[in-house]
Design an enzyme around this catalytic site. Structure first.
Site, PDB file in Angstrom:
ATOM      1  CD  GLU A  79      -0.342  -3.134 -10.664  1.00  0.00           C
ATOM      2  OE1 GLU A  79      -1.235  -2.312 -10.440  1.00  0.00           O
ATOM      3  OE2 GLU A  79      -0.307  -3.856 -11.688  1.00  0.00           O
ATOM      4  CB  CYS A 111      -0.213  -5.484 -15.628  1.00  0.00           C
ATOM      5  SG  CYS A 111      -1.371  -5.654 -14.257  1.00  0.00           S
ATOM      6  CG  HIS A 233      -1.781  -8.386 -18.795  1.00  0.00           C
ATOM      7  ND1 HIS A 233      -1.163  -8.833 -17.665  1.00  0.00           N
ATOM      8  CD2 HIS A 233      -2.762  -7.539 -18.379  1.00  0.00           C
ATOM      9  CE1 HIS A 233      -1.724  -8.268 -16.605  1.00  0.00           C
ATOM     10  NE2 HIS A 233      -2.702  -7.490 -17.011  1.00  0.00           N
TER      11      HIS A 233
HETATM   12  N1  COA Z   1     -21.599 -19.630 -16.028  1.00  0.00           N
HETATM   13  C1  COA Z   1     -20.657 -19.303 -16.945  1.00  0.00           C
HETATM   14  N2  COA Z   1     -20.275 -18.008 -17.212  1.00  0.00           N
HETATM   15  C2  COA Z   1     -20.871 -17.040 -16.491  1.00  0.00           C
HETATM   16  C3  COA Z   1     -21.854 -17.314 -15.523  1.00  0.00           C
HETATM   17  C4  COA Z   1     -22.206 -18.684 -15.299  1.00  0.00           C
HETATM   18  N3  COA Z   1     -23.121 -19.030 -14.390  1.00  0.00           N
HETATM   19  N4  COA Z   1     -22.259 -16.145 -14.975  1.00  0.00           N
HETATM   20  C5  COA Z   1     -21.546 -15.166 -15.599  1.00  0.00           C
HETATM   21  N5  COA Z   1     -20.716 -15.710 -16.508  1.00  0.00           N
HETATM   22  C6  COA Z   1     -19.760 -15.019 -17.377  1.00  0.00           C
HETATM   23  C7  COA Z   1     -20.313 -13.737 -17.958  1.00  0.00           C
HETATM   24  O1  COA Z   1     -21.084 -14.007 -19.133  1.00  0.00           O
HETATM   25  C8  COA Z   1     -19.024 -12.991 -18.262  1.00  0.00           C
HETATM   26  O2  COA Z   1     -18.449 -13.492 -19.439  1.00  0.00           O
HETATM   27  P1  COA Z   1     -17.941 -12.454 -20.575  1.00  0.00           P
HETATM   28  O3  COA Z   1     -16.923 -11.574 -19.895  1.00  0.00           O
HETATM   29  O4  COA Z   1     -17.376 -13.341 -21.617  1.00  0.00           O
HETATM   30  O5  COA Z   1     -19.133 -11.687 -20.996  1.00  0.00           O
HETATM   31  C9  COA Z   1     -18.116 -13.397 -17.117  1.00  0.00           C
HETATM   32  O6  COA Z   1     -18.671 -14.584 -16.568  1.00  0.00           O
HETATM   33  C10 COA Z   1     -18.020 -12.367 -16.027  1.00  0.00           C
HETATM   34  O7  COA Z   1     -19.321 -12.005 -15.680  1.00  0.00           O
HETATM   35  P2  COA Z   1     -19.682 -10.506 -15.299  1.00  0.00           P
HETATM   36  O8  COA Z   1     -21.126 -10.418 -15.016  1.00  0.00           O
HETATM   37  O9  COA Z   1     -19.109  -9.582 -16.329  1.00  0.00           O
HETATM   38  O10 COA Z   1     -18.833 -10.413 -13.945  1.00  0.00           O
HETATM   39  P3  COA Z   1     -18.588  -9.230 -12.956  1.00  0.00           P
HETATM   40  O11 COA Z   1     -19.555  -8.121 -13.114  1.00  0.00           O
HETATM   41  O12 COA Z   1     -18.478  -9.884 -11.626  1.00  0.00           O
HETATM   42  O13 COA Z   1     -17.159  -8.659 -13.374  1.00  0.00           O
HETATM   43  C11 COA Z   1     -14.826  -8.613 -13.791  1.00  0.00           C
HETATM   44  C12 COA Z   1     -16.058  -9.487 -13.764  1.00  0.00           C
HETATM   45  C13 COA Z   1     -13.684  -9.431 -14.400  1.00  0.00           C
HETATM   46  C14 COA Z   1     -15.037  -7.392 -14.644  1.00  0.00           C
HETATM   47  C15 COA Z   1     -14.453  -8.253 -12.332  1.00  0.00           C
HETATM   48  O14 COA Z   1     -14.047  -9.412 -11.678  1.00  0.00           O
HETATM   49  C16 COA Z   1     -13.373  -7.224 -12.230  1.00  0.00           C
HETATM   50  O15 COA Z   1     -13.601  -6.044 -12.285  1.00  0.00           O
HETATM   51  N6  COA Z   1     -12.112  -7.677 -12.102  1.00  0.00           N
HETATM   52  C17 COA Z   1     -10.978  -6.804 -12.136  1.00  0.00           C
HETATM   53  C18 COA Z   1     -10.436  -6.834 -13.520  1.00  0.00           C
HETATM   54  C19 COA Z   1      -9.507  -5.707 -13.815  1.00  0.00           C
HETATM   55  O16 COA Z   1      -9.625  -4.645 -13.318  1.00  0.00           O
HETATM   56  N7  COA Z   1      -8.541  -5.910 -14.629  1.00  0.00           N
HETATM   57  C20 COA Z   1      -7.628  -4.829 -14.945  1.00  0.00           C
HETATM   58  C21 COA Z   1      -6.287  -5.338 -15.069  1.00  0.00           C
HETATM   59  S1  COA Z   1      -5.799  -5.473 -16.719  1.00  0.00           S
END
Ligand code: COA
Length: 384
Positions: A79, A111, A233
């Protein structure tokens, strides 16, 4: 006739950033990235590397002259393609010295592309005994600097040679798949970076897994006890964990512990590399093969491509598989990379080649590279 993966190879760019350093630079608690997201390092490609050169590199690591003579089909799942018309596969015929009598094309479905390629290859080899198919997953995952998705970037490729009497993984002709029109992740043609509803994407992914797993069990009258390992994945390693956790309480405690332990072995490479988009599932397979797999194990594989297409299928690890996988080279390639600073990564991220660019070969540290853009045509070279 048994058909499946006869060889599997991997390529990762030589530079990486440390995820803890990325977290600190973004003023985020590092535990969020290492525990919450589940990553340690992120591969950073050079500006002269793209989906074409990455694909050439992983394929080059596994192909012998005899393999090349037998290949009748070449599919690249990506992609991050460099051309809206010409396929990544067409460029590879020269770079890999492949014969002309090959059907070649590129597949895009986020993916899911490489899995679509793998299943097409299975059909091709089944219908053309003696012929082989080369399937390559090649991508550069980009969400943009200082975006929530930045921690889930990465780059690299996985190449798989599909043949009869496969020496690595026999594919069973058992699979369930589904497509739903979902807006969880997309990248319009004008954009170099993806747009994602990250949390929604997680929900859809987990829903696809549970739905397909229920259907798979019903269709083939199996349970989790029929598999020692489930591969997912893994754009980032926490994502597969979320799918696997849906089995807690539904399977025995022993089975759940076994699946979770094997999952950890399947994500070791991904923690070190980051997101390969369509290669992620297959990097997980390779990581498992290198770190823990045993002959005759039954694997369940969950493929997911946003937008969205999902598939669950199965395979059996073949006796002697370890002789076909160059464990030392893979580990050396990962270990010998160099860490770059976050500011160097940011500078490299902004480099864009335009028409008229000529890359100085003296600055190239890779076998395959983009050499020039002339009349807007990309020209590639290889170092011998
Ligand atoms: N210590 C440990 N864990 C922590 C933490 C800390 N200090 N702070 C946050 N976390 C955890 C959260 O609890 C969460 O865990 P969970 O998912 O089990 O609930 C995780 O870290 C991520 O935190 P979150 O607040 O949800 O992060 P974010 O708003 O920055 O978003 C993604 C994370 C993954 C959603 C973001 O990086 C993203 O959009 N990535 C792209 C993913 C994608 O599009 N994938 C599609 C392809 S299949």
């Amino acid at each position: 006739m048994d058909v499946g993966i006869d060889k599997i190879g991997f390529y990762v760019p030589k530079d990486y950033i440390d995820i803890v350093e990325l977290a600190k630079a973004r003023d985020i608690d590092p535990d969020k990235f290492t525990i919450g997201i589940g990553q340690d390092k992120q591969a950073v490609p050079q500006p002269y590397q793209d989906a074409v050169t990455l694909a050439a590199s992983s394929a080059d690591s596994i192909l012998s002259a005899d393999d090349k003579k037998d290949i009748g089909l070449l599919i690249v799942g990506t992609e991050s393609s460099v051309d809206e018309s010409k396929s990544t596969a067409a460029f590879l015929v020269d770079l890999l010295d492949l014969p002309e009598d090959i059907r070649s094309f590129e597949i895009k479905q986020a993916c899911f592309g490489a899995t679509a390629g793998l299943q097409s290859a299975y059909d091709f080899v089944s219908l053309n005994p003696g012929k082989k198919a080369l399937v390559i997953a090649s991508d550069i995952a980009r969400y943009g600097i200082k975006t929530p998705g930045e921690v889930t970037q990465g780059a690299g490729s996985v190449a798989m040679l599909i043949s009869e009497s496969p020496r690595v993984l026999k594919l069973e002709h058992k699979s369930v798949y589904m497509t739903r029109n979902v807006g969880d992740f997309w990248r319009p043609t004008f954009s170099k970076v993806a747009f994602a509803r990250g949390k929604f994407s997680n929900e859809v992914y987990v829903d696809f897994f549970t739905t397909l797993w229920d259907r798979y069990q019903a269709k083939y009258d199996v349970t989790a006890d029929d598999f020692s390992t489930m591969l997912f994945h893994i754009p980032y390693t926490k994502m597969g964990t979320k799918a696997l956790r849906t089995l807690e309480g539904k399977v025995s405690d022993e089975k759940y512990a076994e699946l979770m332990a094997n999952y950890q072995d399947s994500v070791k490479f991904s923690r070190e590399v980051g997101n390969l988009y369509t290669g992620s599932l297959y990097l997980g397979l390779l990581s498992y093969l290198v770190n823990a797999a045993k002959a005759n194990e039954n694997l369940l594989l969950f493929s997911y491509g946003s937008g969205a297409v999902g598939e669950i299928y199965s395979g059996e690890i073949q006796p002697g598989f370890e002789k076909v996988i160059d464990k030392t080279s893979l580990e050396t390639m990962l270990e010998q990379r160099q860490k770059i600073s976050i500011s160097d990564y940011e500078k490299m991220y902004e480099v864009e080649y335009h028409d008229g660019t000529i890359v100085d070969p003296a600055g190239v540290d890779a076998k395959f590279y983009l050499s020039e853009i002339k009349e807007n045509e990309r020209i590639y070279k290889k170092n011998n």
